[in-house]
Design a protein around this motif. Structure first.
Motif, PDB file in Angstrom:
ATOM      1  N   ALA A 199       0.833  -1.207   0.000  1.00 45.83           N
ATOM      2  CA  ALA A 199       0.000   0.000   0.000  1.00 45.83           C
ATOM      3  C   ALA A 199       0.867   1.256   0.000  1.00 45.83           C
ATOM      4  CB  ALA A 199      -0.921  -0.004   1.220  1.00 45.83           C
ATOM      5  N   GLY A 200       2.114   1.108   0.441  1.00 45.67           N
ATOM      6  CA  GLY A 200       2.969   2.282   0.609  1.00 45.67           C
ATOM      7  C   GLY A 200       2.439   3.177   1.714  1.00 45.67           C
ATOM      8  N   LEU A 201       1.711   2.568   2.658  1.00 42.26           N
ATOM      9  CA  LEU A 201       1.103   3.313   3.770  1.00 42.26           C
ATOM     10  C   LEU A 201       1.267   2.495   5.037  1.00 42.26           C
ATOM     11  CD1 LEU A 201      -2.358   4.129   2.082  1.00 42.26           C
ATOM     12  CD2 LEU A 201      -0.536   5.805   2.520  1.00 42.26           C
ATOM     13  N   SER A 202       1.287   3.159   6.184  1.00 37.44           N
ATOM     14  CA  SER A 202       1.331   2.438   7.456  1.00 37.44           C
ATOM     15  C   SER A 202      -0.050   1.826   7.731  1.00 37.44           C
ATOM     16  CB  SER A 202       1.702   3.399   8.585  1.00 37.44           C
ATOM     17  OG  SER A 202       0.626   4.302   8.798  1.00 37.44           O
ATOM     18  N   VAL A 203      -0.103   0.911   8.700  1.00 41.13           N
ATOM     19  CA  VAL A 203      -1.400   0.322   9.072  1.00 41.13           C
ATOM     20  C   VAL A 203      -2.372   1.422   9.506  1.00 41.13           C
ATOM     21  CG1 VAL A 203      -2.561  -1.199  10.735  1.00 41.13           C
ATOM     22  CG2 VAL A 203      -0.412  -1.931   9.684  1.00 41.13           C
ATOM     23  N   THR A 204      -1.869   2.358  10.294  1.00 44.43           N
ATOM     24  CA  THR A 204      -2.723   3.460  10.757  1.00 44.43           C
ATOM     25  C   THR A 204      -3.276   4.263   9.579  1.00 44.43           C
ATOM     26  OG1 THR A 204      -1.461   3.586  12.791  1.00 44.43           O
ATOM     27  CG2 THR A 204      -2.760   5.527  12.243  1.00 44.43           C
ATOM     28  N   GLN A 205      -2.402   4.537   8.614  1.00 43.64           N
ATOM     29  CA  GLN A 205      -2.865   5.305   7.435  1.00 43.64           C
ATOM     30  C   GLN A 205      -3.890   4.515   6.623  1.00 43.64           C
ATOM     31  OE1 GLN A 205       1.075   5.961   5.859  1.00 43.64           O
ATOM     32  NE2 GLN A 205       1.022   8.148   6.338  1.00 43.64           N
ATOM     33  N   ILE A 206      -3.675   3.212   6.504  1.00 45.54           N
ATOM     34  CA  ILE A 206      -4.641   2.390   5.747  1.00 45.54           C
ATOM     35  C   ILE A 206      -6.000   2.421   6.453  1.00 45.54           C
ATOM     36  CG2 ILE A 206      -5.208   0.069   4.897  1.00 45.54           C
ATOM     37  CD1 ILE A 206      -2.143  -0.460   4.737  1.00 45.54           C
ATOM     38  N   PHE A 207      -5.988   2.251   7.777  1.00 44.89           N
ATOM     39  CA  PHE A 207      -7.246   2.295   8.545  1.00 44.89           C
ATOM     40  C   PHE A 207      -7.929   3.646   8.356  1.00 44.89           C
ATOM     41  CE2 PHE A 207      -8.237  -1.094  11.787  1.00 44.89           C
ATOM     42  CZ  PHE A 207      -7.304  -2.029  11.367  1.00 44.89           C
ATOM     43  N   ARG A 208      -7.122   4.702   8.396  1.00 45.11           N
ATOM     44  CA  ARG A 208      -7.685   6.047   8.310  1.00 45.11           C
ATOM     45  C   ARG A 208      -8.289   6.289   6.915  1.00 45.11           C
ATOM     46  NH1 ARG A 208      -3.232   9.711   9.863  1.00 45.11           N
ATOM     47  NH2 ARG A 208      -3.289   8.804  11.933  1.00 45.11           N
ATOM     48  N   ARG A 209      -7.561   5.854   5.909  1.00 46.84           N
ATOM     49  CA  ARG A 209      -7.989   6.146   4.547  1.00 46.84           C
ATOM     50  C   ARG A 209      -9.065   5.188   4.033  1.00 46.84           C
ATOM     51  NH1 ARG A 209      -3.321   7.617   0.245  1.00 46.84           N
ATOM     52  NH2 ARG A 209      -2.602   8.851   2.001  1.00 46.84           N
ATOM     53  N   TYR A 210      -8.922   3.913   4.344  1.00 47.95           N
ATOM     54  CA  TYR A 210      -9.823   2.912   3.762  1.00 47.95           C
ATOM     55  C   TYR A 210     -10.674   2.181   4.796  1.00 47.95           C
ATOM     56  CZ  TYR A 210      -6.490   3.600  -0.050  1.00 47.95           C
ATOM     57  OH  TYR A 210      -5.669   4.155  -1.018  1.00 47.95           O
ATOM     58  N   GLY A 211     -10.500   2.524   6.070  1.00 50.78           N
ATOM     59  CA  GLY A 211     -11.263   1.862   7.122  1.00 50.78           C
ATOM     60  C   GLY A 211     -10.687   0.488   7.430  1.00 50.78           C
ATOM     61  N   GLU A 212     -11.221  -0.137   8.489  1.00 46.01           N
ATOM     62  CA  GLU A 212     -10.732  -1.477   8.826  1.00 46.01           C
ATOM     63  C   GLU A 212     -11.032  -2.445   7.681  1.00 46.01           C
ATOM     64  OE1 GLU A 212     -11.828  -3.099  12.662  1.00 46.01           O
ATOM     65  OE2 GLU A 212     -11.015  -5.074  12.118  1.00 46.01           O
ATOM     66  N   ALA A 213     -12.178  -2.257   7.018  1.00 51.26           N
ATOM     67  CA  ALA A 213     -12.556  -3.161   5.920  1.00 51.26           C
ATOM     68  C   ALA A 213     -11.520  -3.118   4.803  1.00 51.26           C
ATOM     69  CB  ALA A 213     -13.929  -2.790   5.391  1.00 51.26           C
ATOM     70  N   GLY A 214     -10.999  -1.932   4.528  1.00 54.95           N
ATOM     71  CA  GLY A 214      -9.981  -1.786   3.495  1.00 54.95           C
ATOM     72  C   GLY A 214      -8.684  -2.496   3.885  1.00 54.95           C
ATOM     73  N   PHE A 215      -8.362  -2.425   5.182  1.00 56.61           N
ATOM     74  CA  PHE A 215      -7.179  -3.152   5.670  1.00 56.61           C
ATOM     75  C   PHE A 215      -7.398  -4.656   5.534  1.00 56.61           C
ATOM     76  CE2 PHE A 215      -4.962  -5.465   9.005  1.00 56.61           C
ATOM     77  CZ  PHE A 215      -3.644  -5.107   8.731  1.00 56.61           C
ATOM     78  N   ARG A 216      -8.581  -5.117   5.947  1.00 54.10           N
ATOM     79  CA  ARG A 216      -8.861  -6.569   5.928  1.00 54.10           C
ATOM     80  C   ARG A 216      -8.836  -7.139   4.507  1.00 54.10           C
ATOM     81  NH1 ARG A 216      -7.300  -7.689  10.781  1.00 54.10           N
ATOM     82  NH2 ARG A 216      -8.402  -6.499  12.353  1.00 54.10           N
ATOM     83  N   GLU A 217      -9.327  -6.374   3.544  1.00 49.91           N
ATOM     84  CA  GLU A 217      -9.286  -6.839   2.139  1.00 49.91           C
ATOM     85  C   GLU A 217      -7.853  -7.061   1.685  1.00 49.91           C
ATOM     86  OE1 GLU A 217     -11.041  -4.086  -0.702  1.00 49.91           O
ATOM     87  OE2 GLU A 217     -12.912  -4.214   0.444  1.00 49.91           O
ATOM     88  N   ARG A 218      -7.004  -6.100   2.008  1.00 50.41           N
ATOM     89  CA  ARG A 218      -5.592  -6.201   1.625  1.00 50.41           C
ATOM     90  C   ARG A 218      -4.930  -7.363   2.346  1.00 50.41           C
ATOM     91  NH1 ARG A 218      -7.313  -1.257   0.875  1.00 50.41           N
ATOM     92  NH2 ARG A 218      -6.319   0.099  -0.662  1.00 50.41           N
ATOM     93  N   GLU A 219      -5.302  -7.530   3.614  1.00 49.71           N
ATOM     94  CA  GLU A 219      -4.722  -8.609   4.424  1.00 49.71           C
ATOM     95  C   GLU A 219      -5.109  -9.983   3.855  1.00 49.71           C
ATOM     96  OE1 GLU A 219      -6.394  -9.109   8.470  1.00 49.71           O
ATOM     97  OE2 GLU A 219      -4.334  -9.148   9.191  1.00 49.71           O
ATOM     98  N   THR A 220      -6.377 -10.138   3.472  1.00 48.01           N
ATOM     99  CA  THR A 220      -6.838 -11.419   2.923  1.00 48.01           C
ATOM    100  C   THR A 220      -6.105 -11.742   1.632  1.00 48.01           C
ATOM    101  OG1 THR A 220      -8.998 -11.248   3.963  1.00 48.01           O
ATOM    102  CG2 THR A 220      -8.865 -12.649   2.021  1.00 48.01           C
ATOM    103  N   SER A 221      -5.905 -10.732   0.803  1.00 45.45           N
ATOM    104  CA  SER A 221      -5.243 -11.009  -0.462  1.00 45.45           C
ATOM    105  C   SER A 221      -3.793 -11.458  -0.224  1.00 45.45           C
ATOM    106  CB  SER A 221      -5.428  -9.799  -1.379  1.00 45.45           C
ATOM    107  OG  SER A 221      -4.248  -9.368  -1.912  1.00 45.45           O
TER     108      SER A 221
END
Ligand code: S3P
Length: 168
Positions: free
Chosen positions: A41-63
């Motif tokens: 993502a080129g972003l920290s976990v905090t930035q991913i949560f902030r920008r895409y929400g937890e759901a956005g983090f989880r999608e990336r994590e699953t992939s």
């Protein structure tokens, strides 16, 4: 079952540190799913949560999990929330034996004190809520794991030796 070893457990359980040590001793490749999500993502976990929400983090994590679950001869350290999603749990089961690194709330508090700001799920939670989340998650980890190791009061080498003794 595949030829990797999967580490699961709560935030602060030592999955990355122990995973790195275990991989070194076994001559396995070490992969950290949080790290891969961050790098891609080129972003920290905090930035991913902030920008895409937890759901956005989880999608990336699953992939990432579905990809690394196909590796052979890897030690895979997962994020604390990964096993709570069935699709991840199913992929991880195929990767190899699953080791639950167990911790108590005191250890979680001590080990995450300095890094709470990097962990969005700890940042806005009271101590009581974190304890509750640990208890909820622990059941999920237990059900999924082939092996549980109590990490409280043990250093990395001790835990690595214990895992190797149980699995090999
Ligand atoms: C999470 C744990 C974190 C990271 C994200 C969400 C969780 O990983 O994946 O902040 O839901 O428990 P660590 O367990 O490595 O801190």
């Amino acid at each position: 079952m595949g030829g990797s070893i999967v580490l699961i457990g709560f935030m602060g359980a030592g999955k990355s540190t122990i995973g790195r040590g275990l991989a070194e001793r076994l001559g396995f490749r070490f992969v950290d799913t949080d790290r891969m999500v961050i790098d891609r993502a080129g972003l920290s976990v905090t930035q991913i949560f902030r920008r895409y929400g937890e759901a956005g983090f989880r999608e990336r994590e699953t992939s990432v999990i579905e990809e690394v679950a196909r590796y052979e001869g890897a030690v895979i350290a997962t994020g604390g929330g990964a096993p709570t999603i069935e699709r991840n749990a199913n992929a991880l089961k195929k990767a190899g034996p699953i080791v639950h690194l167990d911790v108590d709330i005191e250890t979680v508090r001590n080990r995450t004190k300095r890094s709470a700001s990097r962990r969005p799920l700890l940042k806005d939670r009271s101590a009581k809520d974190v304890a509750q989340l640990l208890e909820q998650r622990r059941k999920i980890y237990e059900d999924l794991a082939d092996l549980t190791i109590d990490t409280v009061g043990k250093d990395t080498d001790q835990v690595v030796t214990e895992i190797m003794g149980e699995l090999l």
